[in-house]
Design a protein around this motif. Structure first.
Motif, PDB file in Angstrom:
ATOM      1  N   PHE A 150       3.481   4.149   2.298  1.00 18.59           N
ATOM      2  CA  PHE A 150       4.008   4.968   1.203  1.00 18.59           C
ATOM      3  C   PHE A 150       4.699   4.089   0.181  1.00 18.59           C
ATOM      4  CE2 PHE A 150       3.217   7.994   4.489  1.00 18.59           C
ATOM      5  CZ  PHE A 150       2.837   9.130   3.798  1.00 18.59           C
ATOM      6  N   MET A 151       4.648   4.505  -1.069  1.00 23.31           N
ATOM      7  CA  MET A 151       5.201   3.720  -2.152  1.00 23.31           C
ATOM      8  C   MET A 151       5.808   4.675  -3.176  1.00 23.31           C
ATOM      9  SD  MET A 151       2.888   0.906  -4.010  1.00 23.31           S
ATOM     10  CE  MET A 151       3.384  -0.760  -4.070  1.00 23.31           C
ATOM     11  N   LYS A 152       6.899   4.231  -3.814  1.00 22.05           N
ATOM     12  CA  LYS A 152       7.491   5.057  -4.872  1.00 22.05           C
ATOM     13  C   LYS A 152       6.452   5.272  -5.972  1.00 22.05           C
ATOM     14  CE  LYS A 152      12.387   5.070  -4.675  1.00 22.05           C
ATOM     15  NZ  LYS A 152      12.553   4.431  -3.351  1.00 22.05           N
ATOM     16  N   ARG A 153       6.373   6.511  -6.441  1.00 28.59           N
ATOM     17  CA  ARG A 153       5.358   6.882  -7.402  1.00 28.59           C
ATOM     18  C   ARG A 153       5.290   5.943  -8.606  1.00 28.59           C
ATOM     19  NH1 ARG A 153       2.632  11.598  -9.042  1.00 28.59           N
ATOM     20  NH2 ARG A 153       2.219  11.555 -11.261  1.00 28.59           N
ATOM     21  N   GLU A 154       6.486   5.625  -9.215  1.00 24.90           N
ATOM     22  CA  GLU A 154       6.442   4.817 -10.442  1.00 24.90           C
ATOM     23  C   GLU A 154       5.967   3.392 -10.162  1.00 24.90           C
ATOM     24  OE1 GLU A 154       9.420   6.200  -9.388  1.00 24.90           O
ATOM     25  OE2 GLU A 154      11.100   4.836  -9.784  1.00 24.90           O
ATOM     26  N   GLU A 155       6.269   2.858  -8.957  1.00 21.85           N
ATOM     27  CA  GLU A 155       5.769   1.536  -8.574  1.00 21.85           C
ATOM     28  C   GLU A 155       4.255   1.592  -8.375  1.00 21.85           C
ATOM     29  OE1 GLU A 155       7.434  -1.417  -8.359  1.00 21.85           O
ATOM     30  OE2 GLU A 155       8.996  -0.176  -9.312  1.00 21.85           O
ATOM     31  N   ALA A 156       3.820   2.612  -7.665  1.00 19.09           N
ATOM     32  CA  ALA A 156       2.394   2.744  -7.338  1.00 19.09           C
ATOM     33  C   ALA A 156       1.549   2.851  -8.604  1.00 19.09           C
ATOM     34  CB  ALA A 156       2.177   3.956  -6.452  1.00 19.09           C
ATOM     35  N   LEU A 157       2.052   3.586  -9.595  1.00 20.23           N
ATOM     36  CA  LEU A 157       1.248   3.831 -10.798  1.00 20.23           C
ATOM     37  C   LEU A 157       1.056   2.568 -11.636  1.00 20.23           C
ATOM     38  CD1 LEU A 157       2.382   7.431 -11.831  1.00 20.23           C
ATOM     39  CD2 LEU A 157       0.355   6.717 -10.560  1.00 20.23           C
ATOM     40  N   LYS A 158       1.815   1.500 -11.326  1.00 19.16           N
ATOM     41  CA  LYS A 158       1.639   0.219 -12.034  1.00 19.16           C
ATOM     42  C   LYS A 158       0.450  -0.577 -11.495  1.00 19.16           C
ATOM     43  CE  LYS A 158       6.587  -0.331 -12.940  1.00 19.16           C
ATOM     44  NZ  LYS A 158       7.781  -0.872 -12.266  1.00 19.16           N
ATOM     45  N   ILE A 159      -0.034  -0.210 -10.306  1.00 13.64           N
ATOM     46  CA  ILE A 159      -1.145  -0.962  -9.704  1.00 13.64           C
ATOM     47  C   ILE A 159      -2.433  -0.615 -10.454  1.00 13.64           C
ATOM     48  CG2 ILE A 159      -2.498  -1.327  -7.599  1.00 13.64           C
ATOM     49  CD1 ILE A 159      -0.004  -0.447  -6.018  1.00 13.64           C
ATOM     50  N   PRO A 160      -3.154  -1.640 -10.946  1.00 11.30           N
ATOM     51  CA  PRO A 160      -4.402  -1.334 -11.664  1.00 11.30           C
ATOM     52  C   PRO A 160      -5.400  -0.631 -10.744  1.00 11.30           C
ATOM     53  CG  PRO A 160      -3.861  -3.700 -11.787  1.00 11.30           C
ATOM     54  CD  PRO A 160      -2.895  -3.078 -10.834  1.00 11.30           C
ATOM     55  N   GLY A 161      -6.044   0.386 -11.250  1.00  8.59           N
ATOM     56  CA  GLY A 161      -7.078   1.091 -10.478  1.00  8.59           C
ATOM     57  C   GLY A 161      -6.528   1.941  -9.347  1.00  8.59           C
ATOM     58  N   ILE A 162      -5.235   2.263  -9.376  1.00  8.83           N
ATOM     59  CA  ILE A 162      -4.626   3.024  -8.278  1.00  8.83           C
ATOM     60  C   ILE A 162      -5.269   4.398  -8.155  1.00  8.83           C
ATOM     61  CG2 ILE A 162      -2.715   3.956  -9.678  1.00  8.83           C
ATOM     62  CD1 ILE A 162      -2.330   2.681  -6.082  1.00  8.83           C
ATOM     63  N   THR A 163      -5.732   4.930  -9.268  1.00  6.88           N
ATOM     64  CA  THR A 163      -6.537   6.145  -9.183  1.00  6.88           C
ATOM     65  C   THR A 163      -7.807   5.948  -9.995  1.00  6.88           C
ATOM     66  OG1 THR A 163      -6.690   8.471  -9.741  1.00  6.88           O
ATOM     67  CG2 THR A 163      -5.022   7.205 -10.924  1.00  6.88           C
ATOM     68  N   PRO A 171      -0.727  13.454  -7.026  1.00 12.87           N
ATOM     69  CA  PRO A 171       0.193  14.600  -6.923  1.00 12.87           C
ATOM     70  C   PRO A 171       1.594  14.259  -7.426  1.00 12.87           C
ATOM     71  CG  PRO A 171      -0.376  13.707  -4.755  1.00 12.87           C
ATOM     72  CD  PRO A 171      -1.282  13.052  -5.743  1.00 12.87           C
ATOM     73  N   ASP A 172       2.281  15.267  -7.912  1.00  9.50           N
ATOM     74  CA  ASP A 172       3.598  15.071  -8.510  1.00  9.50           C
ATOM     75  C   ASP A 172       4.665  15.013  -7.407  1.00  9.50           C
ATOM     76  OD1 ASP A 172       5.586  14.810 -10.336  1.00  9.50           O
ATOM     77  OD2 ASP A 172       5.674  16.936 -10.840  1.00  9.50           O
ATOM     78  N   VAL A 173       4.677  13.906  -6.689  1.00  6.46           N
ATOM     79  CA  VAL A 173       5.648  13.721  -5.602  1.00  6.46           C
ATOM     80  C   VAL A 173       6.338  12.371  -5.801  1.00  6.46           C
ATOM     81  CG1 VAL A 173       4.554  15.182  -3.854  1.00  6.46           C
ATOM     82  CG2 VAL A 173       3.772  12.829  -4.159  1.00  6.46           C
ATOM     83  N   GLN A 174       7.498  12.197  -5.170  1.00 10.68           N
ATOM     84  CA  GLN A 174       8.293  10.964  -5.321  1.00 10.68           C
ATOM     85  C   GLN A 174       7.588   9.746  -4.737  1.00 10.68           C
ATOM     86  OE1 GLN A 174      12.430  10.749  -5.518  1.00 10.68           O
ATOM     87  NE2 GLN A 174      11.602  11.671  -7.367  1.00 10.68           N
ATOM     88  N   GLU A 175       6.948   9.955  -3.587  1.00 15.20           N
ATOM     89  CA  GLU A 175       6.269   8.854  -2.917  1.00 15.20           C
ATOM     90  C   GLU A 175       4.803   9.167  -2.787  1.00 15.20           C
ATOM     91  OE1 GLU A 175       8.341   7.838   0.793  1.00 15.20           O
ATOM     92  OE2 GLU A 175       8.962   6.098  -0.383  1.00 15.20           O
ATOM     93  N   LEU A 176       3.967   8.169  -3.074  1.00 11.52           N
ATOM     94  CA  LEU A 176       2.527   8.355  -2.921  1.00 11.52           C
ATOM     95  C   LEU A 176       2.058   7.616  -1.678  1.00 11.52           C
ATOM     96  CD1 LEU A 176       1.259   7.817  -6.584  1.00 11.52           C
ATOM     97  CD2 LEU A 176       1.456   9.977  -5.348  1.00 11.52           C
TER      98      LEU A 176
END
Ligand SMILES: [Zn+2]
Length: 223
Positions: A150-163, A171-176
């Protein structure tokens, strides 16, 4: 994801559906079919998301369990493991297609026997697409680990190609929940996967279809 059987208590029943206080059955959703198996001697033919985030086990026949009863759940593990292998294959393929062409995923259908992925891709070149599948098989041979964390949403969204989904946001949650095929792909994902890529053994592309202006469909299977 490797839990094949478990003990649980019956929370509610309605018609053919049973809700337990805990379960290893994965519900239908995110392009994956629902798990099947048994609750005691009753055959579970599907698993679906019920009301209020519950997971409903769909039985072959009306449920005859008493609320509060302790039951034994057991997955159809051969089928479920194929779904895990198919799903991890889809991640690997979409990652390679995305890196090579920038294609996004517009849909997928993960089933035990045959799966498909839809890509938004202008170019339709079967030979080239086959080379991406060959590349996926080379990765499988190297057998890298597949990690889930699990990773904090804002950190995860910085990863290229995460979605890589064209239409859906995480999903709109704190941790992905992150699924990482080490060295190949990192995606936000809630589904079931294998622990190492070698479990897939091999991806066999079956058919490429041209589904319109920029929609390409790949059917594949596994041994
Ligand atoms: Zn997935």
């Amino acid at each position: 994801m490797y839990m094949k059987d478990f003990t649980a208590k019956v929370v509610s029943t309605e018609g053919n559906q049973v809700v337990l206080d805990q379960t290893a059955f994965n519900p239908h959703g995110g392009g994956l079919v629902g798990d099947t198996g048994w609750i005691d001697d009753a055959k579970v033919v599907d698993t679906v998301k019920g009301s209020a985030d519950s997971i409903a086990h769909v039985l072959e026949a009306p449920a005859s369990f008493a609320v509060g009863a302790q039951v034994q759940g057991k997955l159809d593990w051969d089928r479920r493991h194929r779904i895990m292998r198919m799903h991890t294959s889809a991640h690997l393929l979409s990652s390679i297609f995305n890196k090579k062409t920038g294609a996004l995923i517009t849909g997928n259908q993960i089933e035990p026997d045959k799966s498909r992925i839809d890509f938004s891709l202008e170019d339709f070149d079967r030979e080239r697409m086959l080379t991406y599948c060959t590349e996926a098989n080379a990765a499988i041979t190297k057998n890298p680990p597949v990690k889930t964390y699990f990773m904090k949403r804002e950190e995860a969204l910085k990863i290229p190609g995460i979605t890589k989904l064209a239409t859906a946001a995480p999903p709109d949650v704190q941790e992905l929940r992150i699924v990482e095929i080490e060295g190949y792909d990192t995606q936000a994902d809630g589904g079931v996967h294998v622990q190492s890529l070698g479990e897939i053994v091999r991806i066999d592309p079956l058919k490429f279809e041209n589904k319109g202006k920029s929609n390409r469909r790949l059917y594949f299977t596994i041994p």
